[in-house]
Design a protein around this motif. Structure first.
Motif, PDB file in Angstrom:
ATOM      1  N   ILE A  72       0.686  -1.638   0.180  1.00 58.76           N
ATOM      2  CA  ILE A  72       0.031   0.059   0.132  1.00 58.76           C
ATOM      3  C   ILE A  72       1.003   1.341   0.088  1.00 58.76           C
ATOM      4  CG2 ILE A  72      -2.134  -1.382   1.069  1.00 58.76           C
ATOM      5  CD1 ILE A  72      -0.771   0.105   3.646  1.00 58.76           C
ATOM      6  N   SER A  73       0.663   2.435  -0.465  1.00 60.21           N
ATOM      7  CA  SER A  73       1.024   3.122  -0.671  1.00 60.21           C
ATOM      8  C   SER A  73       0.094   4.420   0.048  1.00 60.21           C
ATOM      9  CB  SER A  73       2.055   4.030  -2.069  1.00 60.21           C
ATOM     10  OG  SER A  73       0.333   4.536  -2.427  1.00 60.21           O
ATOM     11  N   ASP A  74       1.406   5.863   0.500  1.00 61.65           N
ATOM     12  CA  ASP A  74       0.130   6.612   1.014  1.00 61.65           C
ATOM     13  C   ASP A  74      -0.743   7.893   0.240  1.00 61.65           C
ATOM     14  OD1 ASP A  74       2.282   7.822  -0.339  1.00 61.65           O
ATOM     15  OD2 ASP A  74       2.768   9.127   0.980  1.00 61.65           O
ATOM     16  N   LYS A  75      -0.828   7.626  -0.785  1.00 59.97           N
ATOM     17  CA  LYS A  75      -0.945   8.182  -2.011  1.00 59.97           C
ATOM     18  C   LYS A  75      -1.895   7.490  -2.940  1.00 59.97           C
ATOM     19  CE  LYS A  75       2.065  11.915  -2.457  1.00 59.97           C
ATOM     20  NZ  LYS A  75       3.025  12.613  -3.420  1.00 59.97           N
ATOM     21  N   SER A  76      -2.770   6.430  -2.489  1.00 57.44           N
ATOM     22  CA  SER A  76      -3.537   5.564  -3.617  1.00 57.44           C
ATOM     23  C   SER A  76      -4.624   4.366  -2.323  1.00 57.44           C
ATOM     24  CB  SER A  76      -2.664   4.622  -4.024  1.00 57.44           C
ATOM     25  OG  SER A  76      -3.713   3.796  -4.851  1.00 57.44           O
ATOM     26  N   SER A  77      -5.797   4.384  -3.117  1.00 59.59           N
ATOM     27  CA  SER A  77      -6.455   3.976  -2.546  1.00 59.59           C
ATOM     28  C   SER A  77      -6.645   2.028  -3.208  1.00 59.59           C
ATOM     29  CB  SER A  77      -8.144   4.188  -2.446  1.00 59.59           C
ATOM     30  OG  SER A  77      -8.695   4.339  -4.146  1.00 59.59           O
ATOM     31  N   SER A  78      -5.646   1.876  -3.544  1.00 61.86           N
ATOM     32  CA  SER A  78      -5.075   0.790  -3.742  1.00 61.86           C
ATOM     33  C   SER A  78      -3.640   0.304  -3.332  1.00 61.86           C
ATOM     34  CB  SER A  78      -4.905   0.381  -5.885  1.00 61.86           C
ATOM     35  OG  SER A  78      -5.929   1.293  -6.253  1.00 61.86           O
ATOM     36  N   VAL A  79      -5.035  -0.855  -3.094  1.00 60.11           N
ATOM     37  CA  VAL A  79      -3.667  -2.016  -2.975  1.00 60.11           C
ATOM     38  C   VAL A  79      -3.241  -3.066  -3.417  1.00 60.11           C
ATOM     39  CG1 VAL A  79      -3.426  -4.921  -1.304  1.00 60.11           C
ATOM     40  CG2 VAL A  79      -4.568  -3.014  -0.622  1.00 60.11           C
TER      41      VAL A  79
END
Length: 1354
Positions: A72-79
């Motif tokens: 996960i990243s801090d600028k995305s709601s995707s996994v």
């Protein structure tokens, strides 16, 4: 630890890294820095892929199988999901409106938990693609938490624990429903599930949630007891909690910021106590990690990594210093298999270290090949002193194989071959196979690879060879077998199949040599280096040993074979070819194959050795096991079964206890190490060690060595027995003898029957008295021996009481041609017939049998059966008359007893017969029978009571001294008023009191006193003394007072005796005083004898006897001289001579000097006695010389002066000594003697005086025995030496040294020649008058003992 690789990237510089190892496999590591990417590397540091993200990575995790990486990243709601199997990336929409902060895969299923900054939660099922959001839409309906979810953990039951900045911890199920919730004091971190230690049985599964609260305390929340959480605080000096890990049975390892490393237990009794504490790092600690696969813990801090073994935390296992990391280290992480340890640094780099290698190794002979790094194989041969050679390989291998000159590594279906030469390692080739290679084996030319149930055999070198010699696939096309294991030696290829077939292929021509079929499938095969023996494990995990090149397919089961065993190694030391070990993860089991034993080939279990943790055995050489360790090194393990090797040759061997030495001896013998066993026996010293070694030598058929061993133990019988069988070449016969010596008789029989001398088995069974076996063998081997065996068997059966079978075997034992044997069998038939009740048959057999002993035996049996008539008949027939008469008496058959009585010697039978005759009134016959029985009391009783025959009764009492008989006779005489006889027989019967009373009553005390004599007691003597005292009978009273020891009273009565009893009384008084040894009594008696008491002196002889009784020999000697003088004056010259002689000998015995007067008087008296002897013998000159000596001392013979002088005149005149004759004749003419001359000699004497003749024969001279001076032979004083000379008792002359002898009775000297002449006519000694013969006299060569200087008192 070895560093495998280091990862650096310009984008990572200055930032801390996130990284995660692939779970389970550990083949990949995902790393994220401050940039917007996640880079994936393989285990060798090669980049595999890179995931580019829209922002910085805030979390990542691998699923439980290591197949999918979620990011996960801090600028995305995707996994973002990366599939490791297909190297593809995918993504799923979380539908979360806020930033994601946490991601974690489940331990037990395909569930992925994602948390956000606002406390929302998404649970995603990878398998079903189902999403379960737990969202909040306002403050009254929050999500899972109200603030950012920072940490979490899945349990093995799929419970999810989450920690949030809202200072709470929730526990949810896989549907997202909250199960438990609790608040904590500060921000939670590092939530973990585990199991606390408790005393009670808890519910299965992970029931405890632990969480670090505010980095200061450790909060323990039990789901089964939510109301009683535990919060643990620690010392401030430790700093704050950096990280913690659960391990073992409820233990927690905690790392603190100040560098401390602490272990606590969660057991309720130990909670709060530190079990271990170490200040591992000086300034700071940044991370801790635990590898359950390695059982190790690691901590990092400052610029070092420190590793501990969890089983011994105090021991530091390893320290790794990273000198170039000056900014410090960050996080530690281990792969699940513990092989690799990664550490990130503060400056943005990642180091990977090799902590455990895959244990891959192989051996060929004494050469080893083993993995020392992921891409390095080391080949060594320490036994032959070769230096290790490192071989760099292209891939991380799955298998390694080594041969005499090659090494091969490989993975999957590909193998690389390297040649080992003197110049170094040369890569030969790589080769692909038709399937994934399971195992590979090499010999000097060929490689054999096992894949997919087949073995491919091919050459490693020699490309120019013919194609058909290049490679061959087994099994052949027509064989439908699935190979599961194979092995290759220099000459043979072996393989085992799942159907239980083991095939031996001769490599030289690739032809099948032998085939063995086992009942179940084969798991693994392990041939020895020569290929002559093969150990294999079957599907039942049983072990067997096979001789694959033998035609008979003989196999032996391996005893004590553990089902966990994974491999077998053969001993490579040339002298121990039959030794091998099997091993599992924990132990090594030692076995020895004994080929030549009396039991045949067999395998023995010698013992087991503990194997250190994670050690894989590769090589066995002379009891030393070389193992490969996880660190890529080899380690030596000394087998506990070979401890004797280090002790038999070391100086400290003698310090071991006898028990330890005995155990070593047993091991040496089991391994057939006889030289070492011999040394151990010498150290032990006792017979037990030699006996054990001797037994082992017998088992192994080492006859020569056994002889030496038993000779050392002193077993002479065994030595002689073994020497007797030395030359036997028949192996079975020899083994049979040895088995018999070991008391294994069944084995001995089997071996004898296999041998060329099967009759030996029969002989053995007969010697052992195993009759059933002997009969069975005789039927097969020697039917002519059946009767003899039957007879011997019957004897044993008779002894144990089995009469039915004994009779049967006695009957079978008849040969009808061996008289002695048949008679023994007939006797047995007779005895058994009687014992079984067939008395008529048994008696008839016994009577007709010639043996007396059989008649007696049968008679005893019949007597015990109370068949007295038949028993007596047999005794009589056997001439056992005593026994026959005894049994006839029991039958009351007196007539038969009377007939047998003359032949009967037993007193008991005569006694029984006598009693019977007495009852019948036949007293004379009774007396005869009593006499035959020597029952004298009954003889006397019948003689007195019935036959009135006291004469015979008295005679018998006197002859037999019978006390009871004497009493009966005494009573008989008492009835007749014959008191004297009654007293006599009462005394004879020891009834002294009754005899005394009877004598007192009837005035028979004198008779009683005479009868009792010396048989009375002290009391009896005193009673009689008192009685005689009352009767004023002083002599008798004194006599009995003397006998009872009352010497004063006895002397008093003796001195009161009247003159008629004077002489006897004085004698008794002297005896009393002599025994009393009382000075006052002695003085009293002396006064009496000297006449002081009554004015009448007594005869001097009594005083002499008194002194003799008192042992006062000097006084006795003086008295003896006086007595002799009186006797001499009275003309009793012989009496005087005897008195002086007896006193002389007594003084000599007591070694007292002889008084000179006594010596002189004895000499003069003896000279007088010699005169008569010489005259009688017609030796007038000798008589004249003695008369001259006597006449010169004529005053000592006052009673016979004139007769002596007259004899002297006559004998001197007759001997020609005219002058001496004239002198004595002139003396006779004195007025006082003249009228006393015998008238018939007077005129002749007067004529001699008127016409004197002074002629004289000169006396012969002889030498002095002392000094040799010549002097007249009758002279007894030497003028030369002034000594008194000893005189001859036969002649009166002085003694000569050369003619010396002594009387053997009195020891007085005599001239040997003269004494012999004297004894020819007179057979008594002239001195002591004892009888003496010529034979008793010996001439003495040395007379020095008699020639002592004058011993007389002067």
């Amino acid at each position: 630890m070895k560093r495998v690789f280091t990862l650096t990237d310009r984008a990572w510089l200055g930032s801390c890294l996130q990284y995660k190892w692939q779970k389970t496999l550990g083949n990949y590591i995902a790393v994220a820095g401050s940039d917007s990417s996640v880079k994936i590397f393989d285990r060798h540091g090669q980049r595999k892929n890179e995931l580019n993200l829209p922002g910085r990575c805030v979390g990542m995790d691998w699923d439980k199988d290591g197949d999918i990486l979620a990011v996960i990243s801090d600028k995305s709601s995707s996994v973002y999901l990366w599939d490791a199997n297909v190297n593809k990336t995918s993504q799923i929409d979380s539908s979360m409106r806020d930033q994601m902060s946490f991601i974690l895969w489940s331990k037990a299923g395909p569930l992925l938990a994602v948390g956000t900054n606002k406390g929302n939660l998404l649970i995603y099922n990878q398998q079903t693609s189902r999403k379960i959001p737990v969202l909040g839409n306002n403050t009254h309906c929050p999500g899972k938490h109200t603030k950012r979810i920072t940490c979490g953990c899945w349990s093995s039951q799929n419970l999810l624990a989450l920690g949030s900045e809202d200072c709470s911890v929730t526990i949810s199920n896989q549907e997202g429903d909250t199960v438990r919730q609790t608040s904590v004091r500060s921000d939670p971190a590092d939530v973990q599930f585990s199991v606390m230690k408790t005393d009670e049985r808890s519910s299965p599964g992970e029931s405890t949630v632990s969480v670090a609260v505010g980095k200061k305390t450790l909060f323990l929340f039990n789901l089964n007891d939510p109301d009683n959480p535990i919060e643990l605080a620690f010392q401030q000096r430790y700093g704050h909690i950096i990280s913690y890990r659960w391990y073992g049975d409820g233990y927690i390892l905690i790392g603190f910021s100040q560098g401390y490393f602490v272990v606590i237990s969660t057991h309720i009794r130990e909670i709060g106590q530190e079990l271990f504490q170490a200040h591992n790092h000086k300034d700071s600690l940044t991370s801790v990690a635990i590898s359950s696969a390695l059982n190790k813990a690691a901590s990092c801090g400052d610029n070092s990594i420190k590793i501990h073994d969890l089983s011994e935390l105090k021991e530091m296992d390893a320290i790794v210093n990273l000198e170039d990391e000056t900014q410090g280290l960050d996080q530690l992480s281990w792969t699940d298999d513990g092989q690799l340890l990664a550490v990130s640094t503060q400056r943005g780099s990642l180091h990977v270290f090799l902590t455990r290698l895959p244990i891959l190794g192989h051996s060929c002979g004494t050469r080893l090949a083993y993995l020392t790094s992921l891409l390095e194989v080391t080949v060594s041969n320490r036994v032959e002193g070769e230096a290790p050679v490192a071989v760099a390989v292209e891939v991380e291998p799955n298998f390694i194989a080594v041969g005499p000159y090659h090494v091969a590594v490989g993975m999957n279906n590909r193998a690389w071959f390297y040649a080992l030469g003197d110049s170094g390692v040369e890569r030969l080739k790589d080769m692909e196979y038709l399937g994934t290679i399971a195992t590979m084996c090499l010999n000097s030319e060929y490689a054999a690879a096992l894949f997919e149930g087949k073995v491919q055999l091919h050459m490693m070198e020699g490309e120019g060879q013919q194609e058909q010699r290049q490679t061959r696939l087994f099994p052949d096309g027509d064989r439908k077998e699935h190979i599961v294991s194979h092995a290759l030696t220099n000459d043979f290829l072996f393989y085992g199949t799942d159907s239980g077939v083991i095939v031996c292929i001769l490599v030289e021509d690739w032809q099948m040599l032998n085939e063995y079929r086992h009942p179940v499938g084969i798991k693994k095969v392990f041939p020895d280096p020569n290929g002559t023996r093969l150990a294999f494990i079957d599907d039942k995990s049983d072990g067997f040993l096979l001789s694959p090149v033998a035609v008979n397919d003989s196999h032996v089961e391996i005893p004590s074979f553990s089902p966990t065993i994974t491999g077998v190694l053969w001993e490579t030391w040339p002298s121990d070819k039959g030794v091998f070990v099997s091993f599992d993860d924990d132990k090594v089991y030692t076995y020895a194959m004994h080929k030549n034993t009396i039991y045949g080939p067999r395998v023995v279990f010698v013992g087991s050795t503990k194997l250190p943790f994670s050690h894989k055995p590769l090589l066995l050489y002379n009891g030393e096991l070389t193992c490969q360790t996880q660190s890529g090194k080899t380690s030596s393990v000394a087998l506990s079964t070979h401890t004797f090797l280090t002790h038999t040759h070391s100086p400290g061997a003698h310090t071991h206890t006898p028990e330890e030495l005995g155990k070593q001896l047993t091991q040496a013998l089991m391994l057939k190490r006889f030289p070492e066993a011999w040394e151990l026996c010498k150290v032990l010293g006792g017979p037990a060690g030699w006996a054990e070694m001797g037994r082992s030598c017998l088992i192994h058929m080492e006859v020569e060595l056994a002889v030496r061993v038993f000779r050392m133990s002193g077993n002479v019988g065994m030595v002689m027995s073994l020497q007797g069988i030395k030359g036997i070449e028949d192996r079975s016969l020899l083994a049979g003898h040895l088995a018999m010596f070991l008391n294994d008789y069944n084995l001995a029989q089997d071996l004898y029957l296999e041998s060329s001398c099967p009759n030996t088995a029969l002989e053995m069974r007969r010697d052992l008295q195993h009759w059933d076996s002997a009969l069975m063998l005789a039927k097969r081997l020697a039917e002519d021996q059946i009767p003899f065996i039957s007879k011997e068997y019957a004897v044993q059966l008779e002894f144990i009481g089995d009469y039915v079978n004994a009779l049967s075997h006695y009957e079978k034992g008849m040969t009808h041609n061996n008289k002695e044997h048949d008679e023994a069998c007939q006797g047995g038939v007779a005895r058994m017939s009687i014992k079984m009740g067939d008395i008529r048959r048994g008696v008839a057999q016994a009577i007709s049998h010639p043996s007396r002993g059989l008649k007696k035996d049968c008679g005893v049996i019949l007597e015990n059966m109370k068949q007295f008539s038949e028993a007596a008949q047999l005794y009589e027939k056997g001439q056992y008359y005593d026994k026959a008469a005894s049994v006839y008496i029991r039958c009351k058959n007196w007539s038969k007893v009377g007939e047998l009585l003359p032949q009967v010697s037993s007193p008991k039978i005569h006694l029984q017969y006598a009693k019977a005759k007495e009852v019948d009134g036949k007293f004379k016959e009774a007396v005869q029978a009593y006499e035959s029985a020597r029952d004298w009391d009954n003889v006397i009783r019948v003689l007195l009571d019935h036959l009135n025959n006291p004469e015979d009764a008295v005679r018998i009492v006197r002859e037999t001294q019978s006390i009871d008989g004497a009493k009966m006779v005494a009573r008989f005489f008492l009835r007749l008023s014959d008191y004297c006889s009654a007293i006599q027989f009462l005394v004879l019967s020891h009834c002294n009191d009754e005899a005394f009373q009877l004598a007192q009553q009837h005035g028979q005390m004198d008779s009683y006193a005479d009868i009792i004599s010396s048989e009375a007691t002290q009391e009896d003597y005193q009673s009689m003394a008192l009685y005689f005292q009352g009767e004023n009978k002083h002599l008798q009273a004194g006599r009995f007072f003397h006998k009872c020891g009352q010497y004063s009273k006895a002397l008093k009565h003796f001195l009161k005796c009247p003159n008629t009893d004077d002489n006897l009384a004085i004698e008794m008084a002297i005896e009393t005083v002599g025994q009393a040894k009382d000075e006052s009594l002695t003085n009293q008696l002396i006064d009496y004898l000297m006449g002081e008491s009554d004015g009448m002196p007594k005869d001097a002889k009594y005083l002499f006897r008194l002194y003799m009784g008192l042992l006062q020999y000097r006084e006795a000697a003086c008295t003896a001289i006086i007595i002799a003088r009186e006797e001499q004056s009275a003309g009793n010259y012989r009496t005087a001579h005897d008195v002086l002689f007896s006193m002389y000998t007594e003084l000599q015995t007591q070694k007292i000097r002889i008084p000179a007067e006594m010596n002189t008087n004895l000499m003069i008296l003896h000279s007088y006695i010699l005169v008569k002897i010489h005259v009688k013998r017609g030796e007038h000159l000798k008589a004249a010389r003695m008369l001259i000596r006597v006449s010169n001392n004529i005053s000592k013979f006052p009673s016979h002066i004139v007769p002596i002088l007259t004899s002297a005149v006559i004998e001197c005149h007759r001997a020609g000594l005219r002058n001496s004759s004239f002198s004595f004749a002139a003396m006779l003419m004195r007025p006082e003697y003249r009228h006393k001359i015998d008238p018939k000699y007077r005129k002749k004497i007067e004529a001699m005086v008127r016409r004197p003749d002074t002629s004289e024969i000169e006396e012969e001279t002889t030498p002095c025995p002392y000094c040799g001076f010549t002097l007249p032979q009758c002279e007894l004083i030497c003028p030369g030496c002034k000594n008194n000379l000893p005189y001859c008792i036969a002649t009166g002359h002085h003694m000569l040294k050369e003619d010396w002898s002594v009387c053997p009775h009195c020891e007085f000297p005599a001239l040997y020649s003269q004494l012999i002449l004297l004894l020819e006519t007179d057979s008594v000694c002239p001195m002591c008058s004892e009888t003496l013969s010529v034979n008793q006299v010996e001439k003495m060569d040395d007379c020095s003992s008699f020639l002592q200087p004058d011993q007389s008192e002067h």
